[in-house]
Design a protein around this motif. Structure first.
Motif, PDB file in Angstrom:
ATOM      1  N   UNK A  12      -7.071   4.132  -9.243  1.00 32.52           N
ATOM      2  CA  UNK A  12      -7.132   5.406  -8.540  1.00 32.52           C
ATOM      3  C   UNK A  12      -7.404   5.209  -7.055  1.00 32.52           C
ATOM      4  N   UNK A  13      -8.272   4.255  -6.746  1.00 33.33           N
ATOM      5  CA  UNK A  13      -8.551   3.942  -5.340  1.00 33.33           C
ATOM      6  C   UNK A  13      -7.285   3.456  -4.653  1.00 33.33           C
ATOM      7  N   UNK A  14      -6.561   2.590  -5.340  1.00 36.94           N
ATOM      8  CA  UNK A  14      -5.323   2.073  -4.757  1.00 36.94           C
ATOM      9  C   UNK A  14      -4.300   3.187  -4.569  1.00 36.94           C
ATOM     10  N   UNK A  15      -4.227   4.100  -5.535  1.00 35.39           N
ATOM     11  CA  UNK A  15      -3.282   5.222  -5.437  1.00 35.39           C
ATOM     12  C   UNK A  15      -3.575   6.054  -4.188  1.00 35.39           C
ATOM     13  N   UNK A  16      -4.847   6.364  -3.958  1.00 34.23           N
ATOM     14  CA  UNK A  16      -5.212   7.173  -2.795  1.00 34.23           C
ATOM     15  C   UNK A  16      -4.923   6.432  -1.500  1.00 34.23           C
ATOM     16  N   UNK A  17      -5.315   5.155  -1.429  1.00 33.22           N
ATOM     17  CA  UNK A  17      -5.088   4.391  -0.202  1.00 33.22           C
ATOM     18  C   UNK A  17      -3.599   4.231   0.065  1.00 33.22           C
ATOM     19  N   UNK A  18      -2.813   4.016  -0.972  1.00 34.24           N
ATOM     20  CA  UNK A  18      -1.366   3.886  -0.800  1.00 34.24           C
ATOM     21  C   UNK A  18      -0.756   5.202  -0.330  1.00 34.24           C
ATOM     22  N   UNK A  44      -4.257  15.359  -3.536  1.00 31.13           N
ATOM     23  CA  UNK A  44      -4.186  15.770  -4.922  1.00 31.13           C
ATOM     24  C   UNK A  44      -2.751  15.891  -5.397  1.00 31.13           C
ATOM     25  N   UNK A  45      -1.871  16.441  -4.552  1.00 28.25           N
ATOM     26  CA  UNK A  45      -0.465  16.577  -4.929  1.00 28.25           C
ATOM     27  C   UNK A  45       0.206  15.214  -5.061  1.00 28.25           C
ATOM     28  N   UNK A  46      -0.153  14.275  -4.171  1.00 31.70           N
ATOM     29  CA  UNK A  46       0.463  12.943  -4.212  1.00 31.70           C
ATOM     30  C   UNK A  46      -0.058  12.098  -5.371  1.00 31.70           C
ATOM     31  N   UNK A  47      -1.320  12.287  -5.737  1.00 36.24           N
ATOM     32  CA  UNK A  47      -1.951  11.389  -6.702  1.00 36.24           C
ATOM     33  C   UNK A  47      -2.147  11.989  -8.092  1.00 36.24           C
ATOM     34  N   UNK A  48      -2.224  13.309  -8.185  1.00 38.17           N
ATOM     35  CA  UNK A  48      -2.529  13.949  -9.452  1.00 38.17           C
ATOM     36  C   UNK A  48      -3.989  13.856  -9.847  1.00 38.17           C
ATOM     37  N   UNK A  95      -2.879  -7.371  -3.848  1.00 43.32           N
ATOM     38  CA  UNK A  95      -3.706  -7.841  -4.952  1.00 43.32           C
ATOM     39  C   UNK A  95      -5.137  -7.320  -4.911  1.00 43.32           C
ATOM     40  N   UNK A  96      -5.541  -6.692  -3.814  1.00 44.27           N
ATOM     41  CA  UNK A  96      -6.909  -6.216  -3.715  1.00 44.27           C
ATOM     42  C   UNK A  96      -7.053  -4.783  -3.266  1.00 44.27           C
ATOM     43  N   UNK A  97      -6.075  -4.254  -2.500  1.00 45.05           N
ATOM     44  CA  UNK A  97      -6.251  -2.920  -1.901  1.00 45.05           C
ATOM     45  C   UNK A  97      -5.128  -1.961  -2.252  1.00 45.05           C
ATOM     46  N   UNK A  98      -3.877  -2.386  -2.115  1.00 46.25           N
ATOM     47  CA  UNK A  98      -2.734  -1.496  -2.293  1.00 46.25           C
ATOM     48  C   UNK A  98      -2.161  -1.639  -3.695  1.00 46.25           C
ATOM     49  N   UNK A  99      -1.242  -0.743  -4.034  1.00 46.93           N
ATOM     50  CA  UNK A  99      -0.616  -0.809  -5.343  1.00 46.93           C
ATOM     51  C   UNK A  99       0.370  -1.977  -5.391  1.00 46.93           C
ATOM     52  N   UNK A 100       0.254  -2.866  -6.401  1.00 46.06           N
ATOM     53  CA  UNK A 100       1.263  -3.896  -6.560  1.00 46.06           C
ATOM     54  C   UNK A 100       2.573  -3.259  -6.984  1.00 46.06           C
ATOM     55  N   UNK A 101       3.715  -3.983  -6.819  1.00 46.96           N
ATOM     56  CA  UNK A 101       5.020  -3.385  -7.102  1.00 46.96           C
ATOM     57  C   UNK A 101       5.143  -2.781  -8.492  1.00 46.96           C
ATOM     58  N   UNK A 102       4.572  -3.424  -9.493  1.00 47.12           N
ATOM     59  CA  UNK A 102       4.726  -2.921 -10.859  1.00 47.12           C
ATOM     60  C   UNK A 102       4.021  -1.594 -11.077  1.00 47.12           C
TER      61      UNK A 102
END
Length: 379
Positions: A35-41, A55-59, A370-377
């Motif tokens: 969830x943290x990665x989703x918000x930061x991304x 909220x709209x971007x992350x749900x 690998x630590x902050x952002x969403x990985x590709x998968x």
């Protein structure tokens, strides 16, 4: 790539005295970490954003977003400002990425040359060095280059090291990790690193597929399908340099690879090209024509089987040479004297967004992914 739940770790050098320390971590378990990665991304891609927009971007729910924003602010990864409402309406707090909140080093390695870059969280390059390599002491030379870069920027929160190389081994990673100044690197092959740079900070959209061709000592290709790099069995997807191509049926590497270009235009002119100089030479023009005639075969194959939305070409060669090569490819595809059929289905072709195909940039993104952002998968 591994999915880590730990927070960013800062690289340190012996001169700093204290042992490597942990920053205030993002350690609430796998779900909270995602969830943290989703918000930061979302903030990185679309910001500045208000809580409602997040909220709209992350749900995610309002209280959850508020808690995550507080933790990101404590990590100094985001900033907040007041946004004025339309027509003088109510204001709202919006949140934006703080690029200087984290830095990373990426290294691109070839047999006898390399490149190291230092980037911030937005992908902006703050330092770049070129490395002369000796295969007998590759690890030592890489360690020295990275250590010197860390020393030059000792005040910055450098959280990790990424390496893009096709022949880097686990033993070499172990050697780097054994040197106390540098954390164990994240490693990907060159084309995957290039694709990650395009996907994360490049100009290419994420819809559809993307093919990347890297021209260097050899010729290789990479594929991004639904936002995820595709490597194939044993990582052999994209080994196009070994294909027999053109009307003379010769291996692509022997016509398009750098050794062919060097022998055609001479060592001095080749060195100038790698330094970024745009040169005008009939011999270079001849190489471009021959390279296009042979490169078209794997591009036709990619278009027929994968139909990517775009085929990008990256190299250490100057932008003008890449653009001339793409122009010649557009001529070759309409020439029926060597190929009996026109090939209208070929995907659009364009230069890679970054010099060198963005390989070093993609390597530098690996610690972030690998630590902050969403990985590709997960994107």
């Amino acid at each position: 790539m591994r999915y880590l739940r730990s927070g960013p770790r800062r690289l340190q050098t012996p001169d700093m005295g204290a042992p490597r320390t942990k920053m205030v971590g993002l350690r609430s378990g796998e779900i909270a970490d995602r969830n943290i990665r989703v918000i930061l991304e979302a903030i990185r891609r679309h910001g500045p954003l208000t809580r409602m927009e997040l909220g709209r971007h992350s749900g995610l729910t309002g209280p959850g977003i508020t808690n995550i924003l507080r933790r990101l602010a404590e990590e100094k990864l985001i900033t907040s400002n007041r946004r004025n409402g339309l027509g003088g309406g109510a204001t709202a707090t919006e949140f934006a990425l703080r690029p200087e909140g984290a830095f990373s080093i990426g290294v691109k390695l070839r047999q006898r040359r390399g490149e190291a870059v230092l980037i911030d969280l937005s992908g902006q390059v703050h330092d770049r060095v070129h490395i002369e390599l000796d295969p007998a002491d590759k690890v030592g030379l890489v360690h020295a280059a990275v250590r010197n870069m860390v020393d030059r920027h000792a005040a910055l929160p450098i959280i990790g090291l990424g390496i893009a190389a096709n022949d880097w081994t686990e033993d070499q990673s172990d050697q780097i990790a054994a040197m106390s100044t540098i954390a164990r690197p994240y490693v990907e092959n060159e084309c995957t690193a290039s694709l990650l740079a395009e996907r994360t900070i490049g100009s290419s959209g994420r819809e559809g597929g993307l093919a990347m061709i890297i021209i260097d000592d050899d010729v290789q290709a990479g594929f991004l399908i639904r936002g995820i790099p595709y490597s194939g069995v044993h990582g052999r997807a994209g080994s196009i340099g070994e294909m027999l191509t053109g009307p003379d049926n010769v291996q692509l590497n022997t016509v398009v690879g750098f050794e062919s270009l060097r022998s055609r235009i001479g060592g001095q002119a080749f060195t100038r090209l790698l330094k970024g100089e745009e040169i005008s030479s009939p011999l270079l023009s001849q190489w471009i024509r021959e390279a296009a005639g042979h490169l078209l075969d794997p591009i036709i194959a990619m278009a027929g089987f994968l139909a990517p939305s775009v085929v990008m070409i990256g190299s250490d060669l100057p932008q003008g040479v890449i653009e001339a090569l793409i122009h010649q490819l557009s001529i070759e595809r309409r020439d029926t004297s060597t190929r009996p059929l026109l090939t209208p289905w070929i995907s659009p072709m364009k230069p890679a967004s970054f010099s060198g195909g963005g390989v070093a940039l993609g390597a530098a993104l690996l610690p972030f992914l690998n630590t902050l952002l969403l990985p590709p998968a997960s994107a």
